[in-house]
Scaffold this motif. Structure first.
Motif, mmCIF file in Angstrom:
data_model
loop_
_atom_site.group_PDB
_atom_site.id
_atom_site.type_symbol
_atom_site.label_atom_id
_atom_site.label_comp_id
_atom_site.label_asym_id
_atom_site.label_seq_id
_atom_site.Cartn_x
_atom_site.Cartn_y
_atom_site.Cartn_z
ATOM 1 N N PRO A 15 0.816 -1.226 0.000
ATOM 2 C CA PRO A 15 0.000 0.000 0.000
ATOM 3 C C PRO A 15 0.843 1.266 0.000
ATOM 4 C CG PRO A 15 -0.788 -1.588 1.642
ATOM 5 C CD PRO A 15 0.545 -2.071 1.177
ATOM 6 N N ARG A 16 1.914 1.280 0.781
ATOM 7 C CA ARG A 16 2.732 2.484 0.871
ATOM 8 C C ARG A 16 3.561 2.697 -0.399
ATOM 9 N NH1 ARG A 16 2.274 1.216 6.344
ATOM 10 N NH2 ARG A 16 3.961 -0.296 6.424
ATOM 11 N N LEU A 17 3.887 1.611 -1.110
ATOM 12 C CA LEU A 17 4.634 1.758 -2.360
ATOM 13 C C LEU A 17 3.809 2.492 -3.404
ATOM 14 C CD1 LEU A 17 6.337 -1.751 -2.610
ATOM 15 C CD2 LEU A 17 7.443 0.437 -2.139
ATOM 16 N N ALA A 18 2.520 2.171 -3.499
ATOM 17 C CA ALA A 18 1.653 2.866 -4.451
ATOM 18 C C ALA A 18 1.520 4.342 -4.076
ATOM 19 C CB ALA A 18 0.282 2.194 -4.492
ATOM 20 N N GLN A 19 1.445 4.637 -2.782
ATOM 21 C CA GLN A 19 1.352 6.034 -2.337
ATOM 22 C C GLN A 19 2.658 6.781 -2.625
ATOM 23 O OE1 GLN A 19 0.430 5.083 1.691
ATOM 24 N NE2 GLN A 19 -1.772 4.834 1.313
ATOM 25 N N PHE A 20 3.767 6.111 -2.392
ATOM 26 C CA PHE A 20 5.065 6.709 -2.709
ATOM 27 C C PHE A 20 5.176 7.021 -4.196
ATOM 28 C CE2 PHE A 20 9.117 5.314 -4.628
ATOM 29 C CZ PHE A 20 9.899 6.422 -4.331
ATOM 30 N N ALA A 21 4.701 6.110 -5.048
ATOM 31 C CA ALA A 21 4.780 6.317 -6.493
ATOM 32 C C ALA A 21 3.985 7.549 -6.910
ATOM 33 C CB ALA A 21 4.278 5.077 -7.231
ATOM 34 N N ALA A 22 2.824 7.774 -6.292
ATOM 35 C CA ALA A 22 2.009 8.938 -6.636
ATOM 36 C C ALA A 22 2.752 10.232 -6.273
ATOM 37 C CB ALA A 22 0.669 8.870 -5.914
ATOM 38 N N VAL A 23 3.380 10.260 -5.109
ATOM 39 C CA VAL A 23 4.147 11.440 -4.699
ATOM 40 C C VAL A 23 5.328 11.646 -5.644
ATOM 41 C CG1 VAL A 23 5.547 12.460 -2.862
ATOM 42 C CG2 VAL A 23 3.444 11.220 -2.295
ATOM 43 N N THR A 42 -1.809 12.357 6.286
ATOM 44 C CA THR A 42 -1.820 10.880 6.272
ATOM 45 C C THR A 42 -0.848 10.344 5.237
ATOM 46 O OG1 THR A 42 -4.139 10.873 6.954
ATOM 47 C CG2 THR A 42 -3.276 8.843 5.980
ATOM 48 N N LEU A 43 -0.834 10.990 4.061
ATOM 49 C CA LEU A 43 0.087 10.559 3.012
ATOM 50 C C LEU A 43 1.537 10.816 3.424
ATOM 51 C CD1 LEU A 43 0.630 9.451 0.208
ATOM 52 C CD2 LEU A 43 0.227 11.742 -0.728
ATOM 53 N N SER A 44 1.799 11.950 4.028
ATOM 54 C CA SER A 44 3.161 12.257 4.484
ATOM 55 C C SER A 44 3.640 11.229 5.492
ATOM 56 C CB SER A 44 3.205 13.661 5.095
ATOM 57 O OG SER A 44 2.932 14.642 4.117
ATOM 58 N N ARG A 45 2.759 10.864 6.419
ATOM 59 C CA ARG A 45 3.137 9.855 7.422
ATOM 60 C C ARG A 45 3.382 8.503 6.772
ATOM 61 N NH1 ARG A 45 -0.828 12.579 10.526
ATOM 62 N NH2 ARG A 45 -2.402 11.012 9.981
ATOM 63 N N ALA A 46 2.584 8.166 5.732
ATOM 64 C CA ALA A 46 2.748 6.873 5.061
ATOM 65 C C ALA A 46 4.105 6.789 4.371
ATOM 66 C CB ALA A 46 1.625 6.664 4.049
ATOM 67 N N VAL A 47 4.503 7.873 3.689
ATOM 68 C CA VAL A 47 5.800 7.872 3.010
ATOM 69 C C VAL A 47 6.934 7.834 4.038
ATOM 70 C CG1 VAL A 47 7.328 9.170 1.481
ATOM 71 C CG2 VAL A 47 4.877 9.027 0.969
ATOM 72 N N ALA A 48 6.767 8.593 5.117
ATOM 73 C CA ALA A 48 7.792 8.583 6.165
ATOM 74 C C ALA A 48 7.923 7.195 6.784
ATOM 75 C CB ALA A 48 7.445 9.615 7.240
ATOM 76 N N ARG A 49 6.790 6.527 6.957
ATOM 77 C CA ARG A 49 6.816 5.174 7.508
ATOM 78 C C ARG A 49 7.521 4.209 6.556
ATOM 79 N NH1 ARG A 49 7.358 1.958 11.697
ATOM 80 N NH2 ARG A 49 6.106 0.055 11.569
ATOM 81 N N LEU A 50 7.307 4.392 5.250
ATOM 82 C CA LEU A 50 7.984 3.552 4.265
ATOM 83 C C LEU A 50 9.488 3.762 4.337
ATOM 84 C CD1 LEU A 50 7.908 1.640 1.806
ATOM 85 C CD2 LEU A 50 7.626 3.665 0.356
#
Length: 323
Positions: free
Chosen positions: A31-39, A58-66
């Motif tokens: 899930p976080r890889l797809a969000q990272f790709a969008a950013v 939420t998106l910023s936290r997801a990328v930071a978590r990745l």
């Protein structure tokens, strides 16, 4: 994203190789890889969040978590925009390939269930392949010209196993399975004839009782075939166990063995008269086999499969009649 400053004033990742944990499973990262790709594509967290329909924090936290999970910096912020680090570019290339493959798989899955151009995996008996199945397909394709078919000819036990495993959607079988794992509907009955050589002592007859050939050598299908079980049952009903001289896998081959004088056989009627053999009607027992359609119980059918199933069921009582 927090970074440390080295002695020479350059930025340095806060993640140290020694801090890297064990390899993470792909299911956790996906899930976080797809969000990272969008950013990474937009180089803008707020725009990516809007595209994904999620809050920017939420998106910023997801990328930071990745980044934390991988132990590397993927993005470097520049005001309201971001840029990829070298590690980020490496990861993005792999993520893009993976997402493209997922999209191809999703498209294939959608095409499989498309009512107009979807696919039906259809299994049937060898004895149905010459005339009955082509007639069914011709009739169905008149209204559904682009539906695709995967056709499988096999013996009943093998087809039912593949049906249960999801490799097949529907099967034309005989005998019908008596198993709650399957739904089966009877469609028609087919008479089995006793096939004898043209110079056989009984060749001048039109009808016969099966027990009259109890001492004759038989040719038949191998064990495991539905027709073999049915013919063995008829012989048992007539009071004898057939003496199998030859076993084969295909009805027309057996008819050829009969023509060569190697035995007699209980077989479905020949579509085209075969030289060298005579087909006799059996009056006792009633040598008819039920033919039906089976599918896996509890498994949803795709629209093209459901349409073909309903068409075949509409041929109930007329399956063996070819318009």
């Amino acid at each position: 994203m927090t970074v440390d400053e080295a002695a020479d004033g350059t930025e340095q990742s806060r993640y140290r190789p020694a801090e890297l944990g064990p390899d993470l499973p792909a299911v956790q990262l996906a899930p976080r890889l797809a969000q990272f790709a969008a950013v990474a594509r937009l180089e803008h967290v707020t725009q990516a969040a809007a595209l994904l329909g999620m809050p920017q924090p939420t998106l910023s936290r997801a990328v930071a978590r990745l980044e934390e999970e991988l132990g590397v910096d993927l993005l470097a912020r520049q005001g309201r925009t971001v840029r990829l680090t070298r590690a980020g570019r490496l990861l993005l290339a792999s993520v893009e390939r993976a997402l493209a493959e997922v999209e191809r798989g999703a498209e294939a899955a959608r095409a499989e269930a498309d009512p107009a151009v979807g696919r039906v995996a259809f299994g049937f008996l060898h004895t149905m392949g010459t005339d009955t199945v082509p007639a069914l397909l011709r009739g169905f394709r008149a209204a559904h010209p682009q539906v695709r078919f995967q056709l499988v000819q096999d013996y009943v036990a093998a087809m039912l196993e593949r049906l249960q495993d999801g490799e097949l959607d529907l099967c034309l079988v005989s005998p019908l399975p008596d198993d709650p794992a399957f739904v089966a509907r009877s469609l028609d009955e087919q008479r089995l004839h006793l096939v004898v050589p043209a110079d056989h002592r009984l060749a001048g007859r039109r009808r016969i009782r099966l027990r009259e050939v109890a001492e004759e050598p038989f040719v038949g299908l191998e064990r495991g075939y539905g027709l073999r079980a049915i013919t063995d049952g008829f012989c048992a009903e007539a009071g004898f166990v057939p003496r199998l001289a030859f076993e084969g896998e295909e009805a027309e081959t057996l008819r050829g063995l009969v023509a060569a004088g190697l035995g007699v056989a209980l077989l479905p009627p020949a579509l085209v008269p075969r030289p060298g053999v005579v087909e006799l009607e059996v009056t006792a027992p009633r040598t008819r086999r039920a033919i039906g359609l089976a599918w896996a119980a509890g498994r949803p059918l795709t629209p093209p499969v459901r349409a073909f199933r309903d068409f075949v069921l509409s041929r109930r009582g007329r399956l063996l009649q070819h318009d």
